[in-house]
Every structure is written in C-alpha cells, then in structure tokens.
Design a protein around this motif. Sequence first.
Motif, PDB file in Angstrom:
ATOM      1  N   PHE A   1     -24.318 -28.403  57.135  1.00  0.00           N
ATOM      2  CA  PHE A   1     -25.260 -28.386  56.012  1.00  0.00           C
ATOM      3  C   PHE A   1     -26.005 -27.058  55.957  1.00  0.00           C
ATOM      4  CE2 PHE A   1     -29.620 -29.191  54.401  1.00  0.00           C
ATOM      5  CZ  PHE A   1     -29.289 -29.490  53.082  1.00  0.00           C
ATOM      6  N   THR A   2     -26.150 -26.519  54.738  1.00  0.00           N
ATOM      7  CA  THR A   2     -26.853 -25.263  54.507  1.00  0.00           C
ATOM      8  C   THR A   2     -27.910 -25.462  53.435  1.00  0.00           C
ATOM      9  OG1 THR A   2     -24.920 -23.916  55.070  1.00  0.00           O
ATOM     10  CG2 THR A   2     -26.620 -22.865  53.736  1.00  0.00           C
ATOM     11  N   GLN A   3     -29.112 -24.950  53.683  1.00  0.00           N
ATOM     12  CA  GLN A   3     -30.164 -24.965  52.660  1.00  0.00           C
ATOM     13  C   GLN A   3     -30.425 -23.540  52.203  1.00  0.00           C
ATOM     14  OE1 GLN A   3     -34.535 -25.911  53.435  1.00  0.00           O
ATOM     15  NE2 GLN A   3     -33.846 -27.805  52.500  1.00  0.00           N
ATOM     16  N   ALA A   4     -30.361 -23.322  50.890  1.00  0.00           N
ATOM     17  CA  ALA A   4     -30.542 -21.969  50.348  1.00  0.00           C
ATOM     18  C   ALA A   4     -30.893 -22.089  48.871  1.00  0.00           C
ATOM     19  CB  ALA A   4     -29.269 -21.136  50.538  1.00  0.00           C
ATOM     20  N   GLY A   5     -31.101 -20.936  48.228  1.00  0.00           N
ATOM     21  CA  GLY A   5     -31.349 -20.918  46.795  1.00  0.00           C
ATOM     22  C   GLY A   5     -30.085 -21.258  46.015  1.00  0.00           C
ATOM     23  N   SER A   6     -30.251 -21.762  44.814  1.00  0.00           N
ATOM     24  CA  SER A   6     -29.112 -22.241  44.029  1.00  0.00           C
ATOM     25  C   SER A   6     -28.093 -21.150  43.736  1.00  0.00           C
ATOM     26  CB  SER A   6     -29.610 -22.859  42.717  1.00  0.00           C
ATOM     27  OG  SER A   6     -30.259 -24.086  42.967  1.00  0.00           O
ATOM     28  N   HIS A   7     -28.555 -19.934  43.435  1.00  0.00           N
ATOM     29  CA  HIS A   7     -27.616 -18.861  43.119  1.00  0.00           C
ATOM     30  C   HIS A   7     -26.721 -18.556  44.320  1.00  0.00           C
ATOM     31  CE1 HIS A   7     -29.386 -17.803  39.204  1.00  0.00           C
ATOM     32  NE2 HIS A   7     -30.529 -18.169  39.763  1.00  0.00           N
ATOM     33  N   ASP A   8     -27.321 -18.514  45.503  1.00  0.00           N
ATOM     34  CA  ASP A   8     -26.530 -18.269  46.710  1.00  0.00           C
ATOM     35  C   ASP A   8     -25.558 -19.416  46.968  1.00  0.00           C
ATOM     36  OD1 ASP A   8     -27.852 -15.912  47.094  1.00  0.00           O
ATOM     37  OD2 ASP A   8     -29.265 -16.704  48.579  1.00  0.00           O
ATOM     38  N   LEU A   9     -25.997 -20.637  46.733  1.00  0.00           N
ATOM     39  CA  LEU A   9     -25.145 -21.799  46.993  1.00  0.00           C
ATOM     40  C   LEU A   9     -23.929 -21.813  46.072  1.00  0.00           C
ATOM     41  CD1 LEU A   9     -27.912 -24.519  47.430  1.00  0.00           C
ATOM     42  CD2 LEU A   9     -26.464 -23.574  49.231  1.00  0.00           C
ATOM     43  N   VAL A  10     -24.135 -21.513  44.803  1.00  0.00           N
ATOM     44  CA  VAL A  10     -23.011 -21.497  43.863  1.00  0.00           C
ATOM     45  C   VAL A  10     -22.008 -20.422  44.258  1.00  0.00           C
ATOM     46  CG1 VAL A  10     -22.340 -21.049  41.471  1.00  0.00           C
ATOM     47  CG2 VAL A  10     -24.316 -22.490  41.950  1.00  0.00           C
ATOM     48  N   SER A  11     -22.506 -19.275  44.692  1.00  0.00           N
ATOM     49  CA  SER A  11     -21.607 -18.209  45.153  1.00  0.00           C
ATOM     50  C   SER A  11     -20.781 -18.677  46.347  1.00  0.00           C
ATOM     51  CB  SER A  11     -22.415 -16.964  45.537  1.00  0.00           C
ATOM     52  OG  SER A  11     -23.059 -16.416  44.409  1.00  0.00           O
ATOM     53  N   GLN A  12     -21.410 -19.427  47.241  1.00  0.00           N
ATOM     54  CA  GLN A  12     -20.700 -19.910  48.424  1.00  0.00           C
ATOM     55  C   GLN A  12     -19.657 -20.967  48.068  1.00  0.00           C
ATOM     56  OE1 GLN A  12     -23.237 -20.723  51.946  1.00  0.00           O
ATOM     57  NE2 GLN A  12     -24.845 -19.623  50.845  1.00  0.00           N
ATOM     58  N   VAL A  13     -19.917 -21.756  47.025  1.00  0.00           N
ATOM     59  CA  VAL A  13     -18.898 -22.703  46.562  1.00  0.00           C
ATOM     60  C   VAL A  13     -17.715 -21.934  45.989  1.00  0.00           C
ATOM     61  CG1 VAL A  13     -18.358 -24.477  44.845  1.00  0.00           C
ATOM     62  CG2 VAL A  13     -20.490 -24.620  46.152  1.00  0.00           C
ATOM     63  N   ARG A  14     -17.977 -20.890  45.225  1.00  0.00           N
ATOM     64  CA  ARG A  14     -16.899 -20.114  44.600  1.00  0.00           C
ATOM     65  C   ARG A  14     -16.041 -19.383  45.633  1.00  0.00           C
ATOM     66  NH1 ARG A  14     -20.919 -18.271  40.088  1.00  0.00           N
ATOM     67  NH2 ARG A  14     -20.455 -19.757  38.432  1.00  0.00           N
ATOM     68  N   THR A  15     -16.660 -18.959  46.716  1.00  0.00           N
ATOM     69  CA  THR A  15     -15.904 -18.235  47.743  1.00  0.00           C
ATOM     70  C   THR A  15     -15.253 -19.167  48.760  1.00  0.00           C
ATOM     71  OG1 THR A  15     -17.893 -17.978  49.104  1.00  0.00           O
ATOM     72  CG2 THR A  15     -17.382 -16.209  47.534  1.00  0.00           C
ATOM     73  N   GLY A  16     -15.514 -20.473  48.645  1.00  0.00           N
ATOM     74  CA  GLY A  16     -14.906 -21.425  49.563  1.00  0.00           C
ATOM     75  C   GLY A  16     -15.700 -21.684  50.826  1.00  0.00           C
ATOM     76  N   GLU A  17     -16.899 -21.083  50.948  1.00  0.00           N
ATOM     77  CA  GLU A  17     -17.732 -21.333  52.132  1.00  0.00           C
ATOM     78  C   GLU A  17     -18.333 -22.732  52.107  1.00  0.00           C
ATOM     79  OE1 GLU A  17     -20.319 -17.818  53.181  1.00  0.00           O
ATOM     80  OE2 GLU A  17     -19.554 -17.161  51.235  1.00  0.00           O
ATOM     81  N   LEU A  18     -18.546 -23.271  50.913  1.00  0.00           N
ATOM     82  CA  LEU A  18     -19.079 -24.618  50.751  1.00  0.00           C
ATOM     83  C   LEU A  18     -18.112 -25.461  49.928  1.00  0.00           C
ATOM     84  CD1 LEU A  18     -22.859 -24.002  49.888  1.00  0.00           C
ATOM     85  CD2 LEU A  18     -21.917 -24.805  52.057  1.00  0.00           C
TER      86      LEU A  18
END
Length: 334
Positions: A150-167
């Motif tokens: 589990f990772t807690q961060a700002g929404s912009h960072d989280l969406v980027s991580q979903v796009r790159t496959g980190e999340l």
Amino acid sequence: MYIYARERQGRSKTTSCDAIQKGHRSMDLRQMEYVVALADEQQFTRAAAVCRVSQSGLSAAIRNLEDELGTPLFTRTTRRVDPTDAGLALLPFARATLAQAAAGRDAVVRATHSLSGRLHVGAEQCLGIVDVPPLLERFHRRYPLVDINFTQAGSHDLVSQVRTGELDVAFVATTEHLATAHSAELGRRPVVLLVPPGHPLGVTGGVEWAELRDHEFIDFRESWGVRSLNDAACSAHGVSRRVRCTVDDIHTLLDLIHRGLGIALVPQHVAEKPQAAGLTVVHLPRASTPEWVVSVVSANQADASAARLLDLLDPAQGSPQVIPEPAQLRAEGA
C-alpha cells in the motif's frame, strides 16, 4: 412532573425497542443496507446512489420497514434526514448484521478459492467517499495469500504510478487528470471554506468568490487532487491567492487554521472531522461550488487480485460505496 416525564420517556423507549424486536423477523440485509446508507449520507438521493437503487425504491423500503417496526426511523426535512431515537437504536445492529454477512461470505471464499500473488494499491489521504484501510483489511481476510503493498500519496502521483505499472489500483480525487486512465467515479462532495473563529469571512456563513482575494491560504502540495481543484476554481473566478502554508496531511492543515495562519478550501467531509470543531464553515456560491470527486483507477491490464478488490466495493457485499458494473472497471479479458 419530572417523574411523570421520565416514566413517559421510558415507556416511549420501551415501545421503540419492542417494535424493533417485533419486526426483526421481516428485516433483511437490503433493508439494513438502506438504513446504514441513509444514516451516513443524511439524504435520500445520495443514499440511493450509494445503494445503487432508485430514490423512490429506497424511500419505499424505509417506509415499509418503519411500518413493520411500528415507529419512524428517520425524521425528514427539506435539507437533511436524521435518525430518530429508534433509528439510532437500530443502527448498530444494522451495521453488525452487514458485517456478519460480509464475514460469512469471506469465510466461504477462503474455503473455496485460492488466490495468491501481489497487489499494489495506492490512495490519497482522507478521501471521505471510500475508507481504504477497512477495504484492504477485508481483502486480506478473504485472500490471505495475496501480498498487499500500500502507498499513500497525492492523486497526480498515484495516477502516474498506475500508468507506469507501479500500482494496480489507486483511489484518487478530482477528474481532470484521468482522461487517459481506466477509471470509475465513486462519489462526490462539495468544497467549502474553513476559517478560524472570529474571521471576517465567517460572519454571514456564505461568501462570493471575489471576497477571497487578498486572504492567505493553507493548502496541500501540488500533487494532491484538492490543490489542483482549488487552483482551477480560484483561477476560473479571477481569484489570485497566496498559499502561505503548504502541507501534506489533513491534521496539520486543520491545526494551522485553528492557529489563525490562513483559511482553506476543503472537501465537505474534512470540515466534519472532529479536529475541525470550533472552525467556521463558509459556503461558496451554490452555482459555482467546486465538487470533490473520488474515483478508482485501475491498470488497463488489471490482474485477478485487483479485480477481486474492486468487487469488494459492491454495496451488496457490505461496503457502503458505489461502483459501476465491473466491466467498466476492468480491462477486457481481466
């Protein structure tokens, strides 16, 4: 006179309890879900959306339950809906009933399904619409072999991580940065202004956008969804503001407002937190009030673990959140 009043009050409570006991045999899980949603949302429209049922259907079900129990469970006004004493008495049992049903389903899933692997989940802090820790707890009970990161961060960072496959999955706020993401809205709340006690903007309970000029603000870092929402709203209404304090958590923001270091635009649920007690809530013009929108974002190739997590958002399974049909959340073939 006092003794008579106490005796009358006691008889009233006894009558309510008797009514609840009398009607318990006909109460079902769906009705308990409606009761909990209406108590939480305090509005028929939002409660119906949470339960994925028409407003008329939810209203009729509540009336039928009240008829069965022989007592009103809610008081209705044009602005909100509040539980009566009988409704408050029923509420903990309704929550417990839904929790027991969910635990039973979890036990069956554990006994009949095996799911392993790793699930990467992220969320912005204090989303209000969805409570992520209990959701992860329930997923862990169902699928103990899945390793949850589990990772807690700002929404912009989280969406980027979903796009790159980190999340695999992220729970985020606002919508302007989701255009190319696989997402579904979970709910929304209006934004309000929070000011310290005695602040000039807190006198009338409502302000125009132009009145926000020349005031110092407390806000979140640019990666947070609420910051981009506030920046866009102020820019659209010609409000040039100075963000005096930048924070990364809700409690610090509220503490700084209490100490008179600035004012803040926050989602309504933040203004309702216990730490906000004593602060003044000021409403923005209704026609132009920004909305805090919470969405779930998943990878386009979401795996089985991510799909099972999204399934647990279904209110029929005991969680008070709304999601569209699973096909809207999962990639084809997931």
